[in-house]
Design a protein around this motif. Sequence first.
Motif, PDB file in Angstrom:
ATOM      1  N   PRO A   1      -2.724  29.075   6.125  1.00  0.00           N
ATOM      2  CA  PRO A   1      -3.952  29.729   5.413  1.00  0.00           C
ATOM      3  C   PRO A   1      -4.091  31.411   5.974  1.00  0.00           C
ATOM      4  CG  PRO A   1      -4.620  28.352   7.294  1.00  0.00           C
ATOM      5  CD  PRO A   1      -3.071  27.895   7.001  1.00  0.00           C
ATOM      6  N   ASP A   2      -3.232  31.514   6.798  1.00  0.00           N
ATOM      7  CA  ASP A   2      -3.461  32.914   7.413  1.00  0.00           C
ATOM      8  C   ASP A   2      -2.417  33.928   6.866  1.00  0.00           C
ATOM      9  OD1 ASP A   2      -5.563  32.073   9.117  1.00  0.00           O
ATOM     10  OD2 ASP A   2      -3.933  31.747  10.953  1.00  0.00           O
ATOM     11  N   LEU A   3      -1.641  33.653   5.951  1.00  0.00           N
ATOM     12  CA  LEU A   3      -0.642  34.456   5.298  1.00  0.00           C
ATOM     13  C   LEU A   3      -1.755  35.448   4.517  1.00  0.00           C
ATOM     14  CD1 LEU A   3       2.233  32.344   3.876  1.00  0.00           C
ATOM     15  CD2 LEU A   3       2.189  33.727   5.921  1.00  0.00           C
ATOM     16  N   PRO A   4      -1.180  36.822   4.170  1.00  0.00           N
ATOM     17  CA  PRO A   4      -2.014  37.591   3.527  1.00  0.00           C
ATOM     18  C   PRO A   4      -2.200  37.102   1.799  1.00  0.00           C
ATOM     19  CG  PRO A   4       0.237  38.437   3.676  1.00  0.00           C
ATOM     20  CD  PRO A   4       0.041  37.358   4.683  1.00  0.00           C
ATOM     21  N   ASN A   5      -1.155  36.391   1.290  1.00  0.00           N
ATOM     22  CA  ASN A   5      -1.508  35.629   0.141  1.00  0.00           C
ATOM     23  C   ASN A   5      -0.490  34.686  -0.031  1.00  0.00           C
ATOM     24  OD1 ASN A   5       1.147  36.739  -1.166  1.00  0.00           O
ATOM     25  ND2 ASN A   5       0.073  38.781  -0.908  1.00  0.00           N
ATOM     26  N   HIS A   6      -0.267  33.869  -1.155  1.00  0.00           N
ATOM     27  CA  HIS A   6       0.678  32.864  -1.168  1.00  0.00           C
ATOM     28  C   HIS A   6       1.569  32.987  -2.413  1.00  0.00           C
ATOM     29  CE1 HIS A   6      -2.441  31.613   1.817  1.00  0.00           C
ATOM     30  NE2 HIS A   6      -1.508  30.945   2.309  1.00  0.00           N
ATOM     31  N   LYS A   7       1.434  34.405  -2.996  1.00  0.00           N
ATOM     32  CA  LYS A   7       2.751  34.297  -3.905  1.00  0.00           C
ATOM     33  C   LYS A   7       4.107  34.167  -3.492  1.00  0.00           C
ATOM     34  CE  LYS A   7      -0.086  38.161  -5.705  1.00  0.00           C
ATOM     35  NZ  LYS A   7      -0.050  39.648  -6.186  1.00  0.00           N
ATOM     36  N   LEU A   8       4.812  33.778  -4.283  1.00  0.00           N
ATOM     37  CA  LEU A   8       5.997  33.197  -4.184  1.00  0.00           C
ATOM     38  C   LEU A   8       7.137  34.276  -2.824  1.00  0.00           C
ATOM     39  CD1 LEU A   8       8.061  30.785  -4.277  1.00  0.00           C
ATOM     40  CD2 LEU A   8       9.044  32.264  -6.302  1.00  0.00           C
ATOM     41  N   PRO A   9       6.922  35.346  -3.163  1.00  0.00           N
ATOM     42  CA  PRO A   9       7.689  36.277  -2.363  1.00  0.00           C
ATOM     43  C   PRO A   9       7.471  36.288  -0.884  1.00  0.00           C
ATOM     44  CG  PRO A   9       7.497  37.553  -4.497  1.00  0.00           C
ATOM     45  CD  PRO A   9       6.597  36.249  -4.345  1.00  0.00           C
ATOM     46  N   THR A  10       5.742  36.163  -0.729  1.00  0.00           N
ATOM     47  CA  THR A  10       5.200  36.210   0.567  1.00  0.00           C
ATOM     48  C   THR A  10       5.617  35.039   1.170  1.00  0.00           C
ATOM     49  OG1 THR A  10       3.490  37.556  -0.464  1.00  0.00           O
ATOM     50  CG2 THR A  10       3.195  36.546   1.723  1.00  0.00           C
ATOM     51  N   VAL A  11       5.587  33.925   0.798  1.00  0.00           N
ATOM     52  CA  VAL A  11       5.677  32.751   1.294  1.00  0.00           C
ATOM     53  C   VAL A  11       7.344  32.472   1.884  1.00  0.00           C
ATOM     54  CG1 VAL A  11       5.386  30.193   1.248  1.00  0.00           C
ATOM     55  CG2 VAL A  11       3.803  31.557   0.387  1.00  0.00           C
ATOM     56  N   ALA A  12       7.942  32.823   0.716  1.00  0.00           N
ATOM     57  CA  ALA A  12       9.510  32.894   0.887  1.00  0.00           C
ATOM     58  C   ALA A  12      10.070  33.700   2.094  1.00  0.00           C
ATOM     59  CB  ALA A  12      10.217  33.394  -0.316  1.00  0.00           C
ATOM     60  N   GLU A  13       9.427  34.786   2.230  1.00  0.00           N
ATOM     61  CA  GLU A  13       9.610  35.665   3.401  1.00  0.00           C
ATOM     62  C   GLU A  13       9.097  34.947   4.751  1.00  0.00           C
ATOM     63  OE1 GLU A  13       8.886  40.243   5.370  1.00  0.00           O
ATOM     64  OE2 GLU A  13       7.715  39.520   3.503  1.00  0.00           O
ATOM     65  N   HIS A  14       7.855  34.299   4.635  1.00  0.00           N
ATOM     66  CA  HIS A  14       7.490  33.477   5.886  1.00  0.00           C
ATOM     67  C   HIS A  14       8.396  32.541   6.236  1.00  0.00           C
ATOM     68  CE1 HIS A  14       4.635  31.684   8.464  1.00  0.00           C
ATOM     69  NE2 HIS A  14       4.960  30.355   7.852  1.00  0.00           N
ATOM     70  N   ILE A  15       9.076  31.849   5.105  1.00  0.00           N
ATOM     71  CA  ILE A  15       9.920  30.636   5.758  1.00  0.00           C
ATOM     72  C   ILE A  15      11.348  31.131   5.853  1.00  0.00           C
ATOM     73  CG2 ILE A  15       8.454  28.938   4.401  1.00  0.00           C
ATOM     74  CD1 ILE A  15      10.444  28.947   2.224  1.00  0.00           C
ATOM     75  N   GLY A  16      11.771  32.236   5.799  1.00  0.00           N
ATOM     76  CA  GLY A  16      12.874  32.877   6.134  1.00  0.00           C
ATOM     77  C   GLY A  16      13.750  32.576   4.889  1.00  0.00           C
ATOM     78  N   PHE A  17      13.415  32.690   3.680  1.00  0.00           N
ATOM     79  CA  PHE A  17      14.106  32.126   2.448  1.00  0.00           C
ATOM     80  C   PHE A  17      14.643  33.754   1.722  1.00  0.00           C
ATOM     81  CE2 PHE A  17      14.986  31.488  -2.009  1.00  0.00           C
ATOM     82  CZ  PHE A  17      15.757  30.279  -2.052  1.00  0.00           C
ATOM     83  N   GLU A  18      15.823  34.030   1.496  1.00  0.00           N
ATOM     84  CA  GLU A  18      16.295  35.130   0.878  1.00  0.00           C
ATOM     85  C   GLU A  18      16.015  35.005  -0.891  1.00  0.00           C
ATOM     86  OE1 GLU A  18      19.932  38.326   0.659  1.00  0.00           O
ATOM     87  OE2 GLU A  18      19.645  36.794   2.299  1.00  0.00           O
ATOM     88  N   LEU A  19      14.739  35.396  -1.089  1.00  0.00           N
ATOM     89  CA  LEU A  19      14.423  35.051  -2.603  1.00  0.00           C
ATOM     90  C   LEU A  19      15.064  36.316  -3.664  1.00  0.00           C
ATOM     91  CD1 LEU A  19      12.845  33.495  -4.510  1.00  0.00           C
ATOM     92  CD2 LEU A  19      10.949  35.281  -4.047  1.00  0.00           C
ATOM     93  N   ARG A  20      15.706  35.949  -4.781  1.00  0.00           N
ATOM     94  CA  ARG A  20      15.896  36.724  -5.821  1.00  0.00           C
ATOM     95  C   ARG A  20      14.823  36.452  -6.771  1.00  0.00           C
ATOM     96  NH1 ARG A  20      20.024  34.822  -8.272  1.00  0.00           N
ATOM     97  NH2 ARG A  20      20.372  32.946  -6.988  1.00  0.00           N
ATOM     98  N   HIS A  21      14.100  37.049  -6.827  1.00  0.00           N
ATOM     99  CA  HIS A  21      12.523  36.843  -7.519  1.00  0.00           C
ATOM    100  C   HIS A  21      12.770  37.031  -8.825  1.00  0.00           C
ATOM    101  CE1 HIS A  21       8.414  35.788  -8.162  1.00  0.00           C
ATOM    102  NE2 HIS A  21       7.845  36.786  -8.056  1.00  0.00           N
TER     103      HIS A  21
END
Length: 236
Positions: free
Chosen positions: A148-168
């Motif tokens: 719940p404390d992430l600044p937002n829950h958009k895919l790039p934000t959450v992907a960065e949080h879990i350490g996933f290298e996203l090609r959005h």
Amino acid sequence: MAQADRRLTMLVQQAIPAVDAVPGATAIALDFETASQSPGSICSVGLAWIADGQVARTAHCLVRPHDMRFDPWHVSIHGIQPHDVEFEPEFPSVWEELLPHLEATPLLLAHNAPFDIGVLRAALKHYDLAQPTLSYLCTVKIARAAWPDLPNHKLPTVAEHIGFELRHHAADSDAAACAGIALRAMMDAGSSDLMALLPRFGIRPGRLEPGYHEACSSAAERRTAFRRHRPPPWLR
């Protein structure tokens, strides 16, 4: 990544495997890219299978939209242009390959599921195809409950949080990130069963059946709908 290289990654296709090529799958993450604001204008489908506690397989299919109308704003997001899909199959051909997987693994995941499920339902309606029978979860709601404390829950934000290298907006990468979010939420909660987490998170799965749709909902959404004394959005 340079713009030209980024666009090329959007065009790399991976065939949907046979059902028996993904044994033990427990969920499938789905991502659509669309050509225009028309909800059924699918131009790309990304898939990721969860099996044995990991992303076991991904697939990516380019799709010819039914009307071939591409909005410049959408093209600027995903980089797919009309000439890229001119000779690709329309959605029913992809659906014929995907449906057996949904029948064998009837839990679907999507990040911002109202969009992807809406796209799916619109395409099925356009081509006069029956809705499948399945349950689905929105990983935006899972991410909000888990972190719940992430600044937002958009895919790039959450992907960065879990350490996933996203090609959005590369649909296969978005689908794999969605699956990774579900897996990481399970790991952080010390659970091996995503469905068992839902009561703790206050999330109710969505449901699709022929002629019926109930959206995935959070406890907060259900409380708000109850206070307003009107039909909740997941039953509209």
